[in-house]
Design a protein around this motif. Structure first.
Motif, mmCIF file in Angstrom:
data_model
loop_
_atom_site.group_PDB
_atom_site.id
_atom_site.type_symbol
_atom_site.label_atom_id
_atom_site.label_comp_id
_atom_site.label_asym_id
_atom_site.label_seq_id
_atom_site.Cartn_x
_atom_site.Cartn_y
_atom_site.Cartn_z
ATOM 1 N N ALA A 212 54.671 80.536 45.569
ATOM 2 C CA ALA A 212 54.901 79.519 44.549
ATOM 3 C C ALA A 212 56.315 79.001 44.673
ATOM 4 N N VAL A 213 56.529 77.772 44.194
ATOM 5 C CA VAL A 213 57.868 77.192 44.104
ATOM 6 C C VAL A 213 58.128 76.890 42.634
ATOM 7 N N VAL A 214 59.270 77.320 42.131
ATOM 8 C CA VAL A 214 59.626 77.119 40.733
ATOM 9 C C VAL A 214 60.806 76.165 40.634
ATOM 10 N N THR A 215 60.756 75.272 39.648
ATOM 11 C CA THR A 215 61.814 74.292 39.436
ATOM 12 C C THR A 215 62.271 74.350 37.983
ATOM 13 N N ILE A 216 63.573 74.427 37.773
ATOM 14 C CA ILE A 216 64.142 74.404 36.421
ATOM 15 C C ILE A 216 64.383 72.945 36.038
ATOM 16 N N PRO A 217 63.785 72.466 34.944
ATOM 17 C CA PRO A 217 64.028 71.072 34.540
ATOM 18 C C PRO A 217 65.472 70.899 34.054
ATOM 19 N N ILE A 218 66.137 69.847 34.541
ATOM 20 C CA ILE A 218 67.522 69.579 34.135
ATOM 21 C C ILE A 218 67.677 68.092 33.829
ATOM 22 N N HIS A 219 68.835 67.721 33.336
ATOM 23 C CA HIS A 219 69.132 66.331 32.984
ATOM 24 C C HIS A 219 68.948 65.433 34.206
ATOM 25 N N PRO A 220 68.277 64.285 34.050
ATOM 26 C CA PRO A 220 67.992 63.429 35.216
ATOM 27 C C PRO A 220 69.217 62.858 35.899
ATOM 28 N N ASP A 221 70.370 62.842 35.207
ATOM 29 C CA ASP A 221 71.581 62.285 35.818
ATOM 30 C C ASP A 221 72.354 63.307 36.639
ATOM 31 N N PHE A 222 71.784 64.511 36.779
ATOM 32 C CA PHE A 222 72.456 65.540 37.581
ATOM 33 C C PHE A 222 71.448 66.103 38.558
ATOM 34 N N ASP A 223 71.945 66.600 39.705
ATOM 35 C CA ASP A 223 71.006 66.954 40.769
ATOM 36 C C ASP A 223 70.654 68.431 40.838
ATOM 37 N N SER A 224 71.558 69.340 40.414
ATOM 38 C CA SER A 224 71.220 70.755 40.562
ATOM 39 C C SER A 224 72.127 71.613 39.704
ATOM 40 N N LEU A 225 71.701 72.857 39.509
ATOM 41 C CA LEU A 225 72.486 73.854 38.808
ATOM 42 C C LEU A 225 73.251 74.717 39.803
ATOM 43 N N ASN A 226 74.309 75.345 39.344
ATOM 44 C CA ASN A 226 74.935 76.392 40.139
ATOM 45 C C ASN A 226 73.892 77.468 40.413
ATOM 46 N N VAL A 227 73.869 77.992 41.628
ATOM 47 C CA VAL A 227 72.799 78.914 42.018
ATOM 48 C C VAL A 227 72.797 80.190 41.181
ATOM 49 N N SER A 228 73.979 80.670 40.790
ATOM 50 C CA SER A 228 74.006 81.886 39.983
ATOM 51 C C SER A 228 73.505 81.617 38.559
ATOM 52 N N VAL A 229 73.751 80.399 38.059
ATOM 53 C CA VAL A 229 73.219 80.016 36.746
ATOM 54 C C VAL A 229 71.703 79.913 36.810
ATOM 55 N N ALA A 230 71.190 79.289 37.870
ATOM 56 C CA ALA A 230 69.740 79.188 38.053
ATOM 57 C C ALA A 230 69.106 80.570 38.118
ATOM 58 N N ALA A 231 69.762 81.483 38.823
ATOM 59 C CA ALA A 231 69.242 82.849 38.906
ATOM 60 C C ALA A 231 69.145 83.467 37.523
ATOM 61 N N GLY A 232 70.177 83.283 36.713
ATOM 62 C CA GLY A 232 70.178 83.844 35.371
ATOM 63 C C GLY A 232 69.065 83.285 34.505
ATOM 64 N N ILE A 233 68.825 81.968 34.590
ATOM 65 C CA ILE A 233 67.760 81.331 33.796
ATOM 66 C C ILE A 233 66.395 81.886 34.178
ATOM 67 N N LEU A 234 66.130 81.967 35.461
ATOM 68 C CA LEU A 234 64.818 82.422 35.925
ATOM 69 C C LEU A 234 64.612 83.909 35.650
ATOM 70 N N LEU A 235 65.640 84.704 35.835
ATOM 71 C CA LEU A 235 65.509 86.134 35.570
ATOM 72 C C LEU A 235 65.380 86.419 34.079
ATOM 73 N N TYR A 236 65.975 85.582 33.239
ATOM 74 C CA TYR A 236 65.785 85.727 31.792
ATOM 75 C C TYR A 236 64.320 85.477 31.431
ATOM 76 N N GLN A 237 63.724 84.457 32.066
ATOM 77 C CA GLN A 237 62.292 84.190 31.842
ATOM 78 C C GLN A 237 61.460 85.408 32.242
ATOM 79 N N ALA A 238 61.816 86.014 33.373
ATOM 80 C CA ALA A 238 61.096 87.210 33.818
ATOM 81 C C ALA A 238 61.265 88.346 32.815
ATOM 82 N N ALA A 239 62.487 88.544 32.342
ATOM 83 C CA ALA A 239 62.755 89.629 31.399
ATOM 84 C C ALA A 239 61.999 89.433 30.094
ATOM 85 N N MET A 240 61.896 88.198 29.640
ATOM 86 C CA MET A 240 61.179 87.932 28.399
ATOM 87 C C MET A 240 59.677 88.193 28.554
#
Length: 247
Positions: A212-240
């Protein structure tokens, strides 16, 4: 803290024979001989990166008699990926692994490790090449988390994918576009979350061969998150989803 150097052919080969964790071995270009051949063989078996460098590079490390060979001792122990998976399963846990590909910034790697440990991942998977070293700065950024996570070193993502698939671990790659939302992933199953570099992301084949490929939705005027921030968001979802932590 300065990097701990192992200088000379005999000390390096003895470190390898003893199974001492090594970060990198530097060999002078065109260096040869029986000990060099053994160093190359043992390094390949233990998946220790070897870099062929000019003599000037070795002189920058040490002005002593290095014999064309210097190794940097690792600040953490490295494990075989299969051994890591066996350890997690035998402990009665559902694997949640984080694989970092092309993460060359030491602080980003440390921050990923910190989020991984804090949010319930058991191990970090790193390729031999194109990866930031686990040095004292990485450990400081991780606030010590790298001493608690198991770290598996692999030759590359293809080898890691093969082992993960053989063990029934669902591979979830991260992408900026066209992936499913994080809450659509079943994080309760055995999972390896694959993170790529901020500049180029993950290689296309790496994403295509993921489950699977997972994408974090972000503001359309920006292209990407810092990779460590993205890791934290996705791992928080896993923890929940896993209810890893309780009030």
């Amino acid at each position: 803290m300065a990097e701990q150097l192992i200088i000379g052919r005999h000390p390096v080969v003895e470190a390898l024979r003893a199974g001492r964790p090594l970060q990198t071995i530097y060999l002078q270009r065109k260096a040869g001989g029986e000990l060099i051949r053994e160093i190359l063989q043992l390094a390949r078996q233990q998946q220790v990166p070897v870099k062929q460098v000019p003599a000037e590079k070795l002189q920058k490390f040490s002005r002593g008699h290095h014999q064309g060979c210097i190794a940097i001792a690792s600040a953490v122990a490295y494990y075989d990926l299969q051994d890591v998976i066996n350890h997690i399963v035998e402990a009665g846990q559902t694997p949640l692994l984080v694989m970092a590909l092309g993460i060359t910034d030491v602080r980003n790697l440390g921050a990923i490790a910190r989020s991984a440990f804090c949010l319930g991942a058991q191990a970090l998977i790193l390729p031999e090449k194109d990866t930031a070293p686990i040095n004292e700065l990485a450990i400081k950024t991780a606030a010590g988390a790298l001493h608690h996570l198991m770290v598996a070193r692999v030759s590359g993502w293809k080898q890691a994918y093969e082992v993960l698939k053989l063990n029934g671990i669902h591979i979830v790659a991260t992408g900026v576009h066209n992936g499913v939302l994080p809450d659509r992933i079943d994080w309760n199953q055995p999972i390896a979350l694959v993170l790529g570099s901020e500049d180029s992301g993950l290689p296309k084949p790496c994403m295509e061969q993921a489950d699977a490929v997972v994408t974090i939705p972000i503001h359309p005027d920006f292209d990407s998150l810092n990779v460590s921030v993205a890791a934290g968001i996705l791992l928080y979802q896993a923890a929940m989803q896993r209810q890893t932590f309780h009030q």
